[in-house]
Design an enzyme around this catalytic site. Sequence first.
Site, PDB file in Angstrom:
ATOM      1  N   HIS A  13     -14.296 -50.528  27.814  1.00  0.00           N
ATOM      2  CA  HIS A  13     -14.450 -51.473  26.710  1.00  0.00           C
ATOM      3  C   HIS A  13     -13.053 -52.024  26.459  1.00  0.00           C
ATOM      4  O   HIS A  13     -12.104 -51.247  26.325  1.00  0.00           O
ATOM      5  CB  HIS A  13     -14.994 -50.795  25.449  1.00  0.00           C
ATOM      6  CG  HIS A  13     -16.279 -50.073  25.696  1.00  0.00           C
ATOM      7  ND1 HIS A  13     -17.498 -50.714  25.768  1.00  0.00           N
ATOM      8  CD2 HIS A  13     -16.528 -48.773  25.926  1.00  0.00           C
ATOM      9  CE1 HIS A  13     -18.442 -49.822  26.008  1.00  0.00           C
ATOM     10  NE2 HIS A  13     -17.872 -48.644  26.115  1.00  0.00           N
ATOM     11  N   SER A  47     -22.174 -39.338  37.716  1.00  0.00           N
ATOM     12  CA  SER A  47     -22.150 -39.641  36.284  1.00  0.00           C
ATOM     13  C   SER A  47     -21.763 -41.093  36.042  1.00  0.00           C
ATOM     14  O   SER A  47     -22.539 -41.964  36.377  1.00  0.00           O
ATOM     15  CB  SER A  47     -21.287 -38.682  35.473  1.00  0.00           C
ATOM     16  OG  SER A  47     -21.662 -38.803  34.112  1.00  0.00           O
ATOM     17  N   CYS A  88     -19.277 -35.267  37.880  1.00  0.00           N
ATOM     18  CA  CYS A  88     -19.754 -33.909  38.089  1.00  0.00           C
ATOM     19  C   CYS A  88     -19.535 -33.502  39.542  1.00  0.00           C
ATOM     20  O   CYS A  88     -19.210 -34.328  40.385  1.00  0.00           O
ATOM     21  CB  CYS A  88     -21.250 -33.826  37.767  1.00  0.00           C
ATOM     22  SG  CYS A  88     -21.635 -34.274  36.074  1.00  0.00           S
TER      23      CYS A  88
END
Length: 127
Positions: A72, A67, A87
């Site tokens: 940020h 994944s 996952c």
Amino acid sequence: MQLNQAIGQHCLLDVYQLTSGWLQDAIAIEEVLVQVARVAQAHILASHFHTFGGSGGVTGVLLLAESHISIHTWPEHHYAAIDIFMCGQLLVEVAVAELQQLLPDAQMQIRWLAREYLPKTYIRQNS
């Protein structure tokens, strides 16, 4: 019978009190996130990090076979939002523990989500 089956763990981290220098350093941020992915035994497919000009922050992502890990940053608030979704059998807890070790002075608010799906028999079909 279990209705929902987890296919992965998603961890959302609000990270506070980071130095503004680190929050503006895409190379240093990428190094930390790569280390986090490696410790979790994730397979990095690609990475992309962008530094915004002036006193701006960084946005970046590690694309994983399992994944992603994204970040940020807002240097003016000494804050970063980090997202770890993996996952399969990988332990997101290991990734988070490594992040805590690599950023020992940071305060973290951590939220866990089990990403689940419903078996086909429980999904409504469109008419």
